[in-house]
Design a protein around this motif. Structure first.
Motif, PDB file in Angstrom:
ATOM      1  N   TYR A  52      -3.271   9.672   2.505  1.00  9.73           N
ATOM      2  CA  TYR A  52      -3.402   8.712   1.409  1.00  9.73           C
ATOM      3  C   TYR A  52      -2.058   8.028   1.140  1.00  9.73           C
ATOM      4  CZ  TYR A  52      -3.706   6.842  -3.269  1.00  9.73           C
ATOM      5  OH  TYR A  52      -3.638   6.007  -4.343  1.00  9.73           O
ATOM      6  N   LYS A  55      -1.155   5.570   4.003  1.00 12.78           N
ATOM      7  CA  LYS A  55      -2.019   4.386   4.112  1.00 12.78           C
ATOM      8  C   LYS A  55      -1.969   3.507   2.863  1.00 12.78           C
ATOM      9  CE  LYS A  55      -6.642   2.929   5.262  1.00 12.78           C
ATOM     10  NZ  LYS A  55      -7.974   3.018   4.802  1.00 12.78           N
ATOM     11  N   GLU A  56      -2.014   4.123   1.704  1.00 20.28           N
ATOM     12  CA  GLU A  56      -2.196   3.367   0.465  1.00 20.28           C
ATOM     13  C   GLU A  56      -0.935   3.145  -0.363  1.00 20.28           C
ATOM     14  OE1 GLU A  56      -5.044   1.917  -0.229  1.00 20.28           O
ATOM     15  OE2 GLU A  56      -6.051   2.833   1.491  1.00 20.28           O
ATOM     16  N   ARG A  57       0.015   4.051  -0.300  1.00 18.28           N
ATOM     17  CA  ARG A  57       1.175   3.957  -1.182  1.00 18.28           C
ATOM     18  C   ARG A  57       2.437   3.512  -0.456  1.00 18.28           C
ATOM     19  NH1 ARG A  57      -0.857   3.650  -6.104  1.00 18.28           N
ATOM     20  NH2 ARG A  57       0.687   4.838  -7.218  1.00 18.28           N
ATOM     21  N   LYS A  60       3.386  -0.132   0.215  1.00 15.49           N
ATOM     22  CA  LYS A  60       3.582  -0.954  -0.978  1.00 15.49           C
ATOM     23  C   LYS A  60       4.881  -0.648  -1.705  1.00 15.49           C
ATOM     24  CE  LYS A  60      -1.373  -1.231  -1.486  1.00 15.49           C
ATOM     25  NZ  LYS A  60      -2.544  -0.619  -2.082  1.00 15.49           N
ATOM     26  N   SER A  70      -3.234   5.414  -9.169  1.00 16.87           N
ATOM     27  CA  SER A  70      -3.611   6.151  -7.972  1.00 16.87           C
ATOM     28  C   SER A  70      -5.098   6.492  -8.007  1.00 16.87           C
ATOM     29  CB  SER A  70      -2.775   7.433  -7.922  1.00 16.87           C
ATOM     30  OG  SER A  70      -3.042   8.164  -6.768  1.00 16.87           O
TER      31      SER A  70
END
Length: 161
Positions: A52, A55-57, A60, A70
């Protein structure tokens, strides 16, 4: 903590996780304490959070960035737990953890010391990538202690009446 120290901690943690392959299936699948996760669930939990984050944090996180809220922690942890209890092998869970953590190590290595200290906002809270990574190391250590306490626990002594 320097970038090199963070990477070294992750490499040592990988080596420790790899050593868990020698556990019996009973040790691997038994809760570390009543009502707690098994070792399998803990390692799957770490893998899910690493994925996670990568990929997501991580993509950015840049100077001045404002990261949105989150995902639901409970949902993420439940997914990891269900996966670990789905019949997937110990070897596969460990392999997935090591592959994912190696990607995290490469991602850390790709950032400069300055980038690790660039402030961003996690919701409205000021943060740095270095602080996040140190928190992850502490999280790893917490779970390592849970597992080691379970594996090295002395047999229960029955009380004499």
């Amino acid at each position: 903590m320097t970038k090199t120290e963070i990477i070294q901690r992750n490499v040592r943690f990988n080596q420790w996780v790899q050593s868990l392959e020698s556990l019996s299936n009973e040790e691997w699948l038994s809760p570390v304490k009543p009502g707690k996760w098994s070792i399998a669930e803990i390692i799957a939990h770490l893998t899910y959070w690493d994925r996670y984050f990568l990929k997501e944090r991580y993509p950015k996180i840049k100077a001045g960035a404002r990261l949105p809220r989150s995902i639901d922690v409970h949902v993420m942890n439940q997914g990891a737990s269900l996966y670990a209890r789905s019949g997937v092998s110990k070897k596969e869970i460990i392999k997935e953890f090591l592959e994912t953590r190696d990607l995290l190590i490469k991602a850390i290595n790709a950032r400069s010391e300055e980038e690790l200290d660039a402030p961003f906002y996690n919701r409205e809270h000021p943060e740095t990538l270095r602080k996040c990574l140190i928190t992850f190391c502490e999280h790893d250590r917490h779970h390592k202690h849970q597992i080691e306490d379970f594996l090295h626990k002395a047999p229960e002594v029955e009380e004499m009446n």
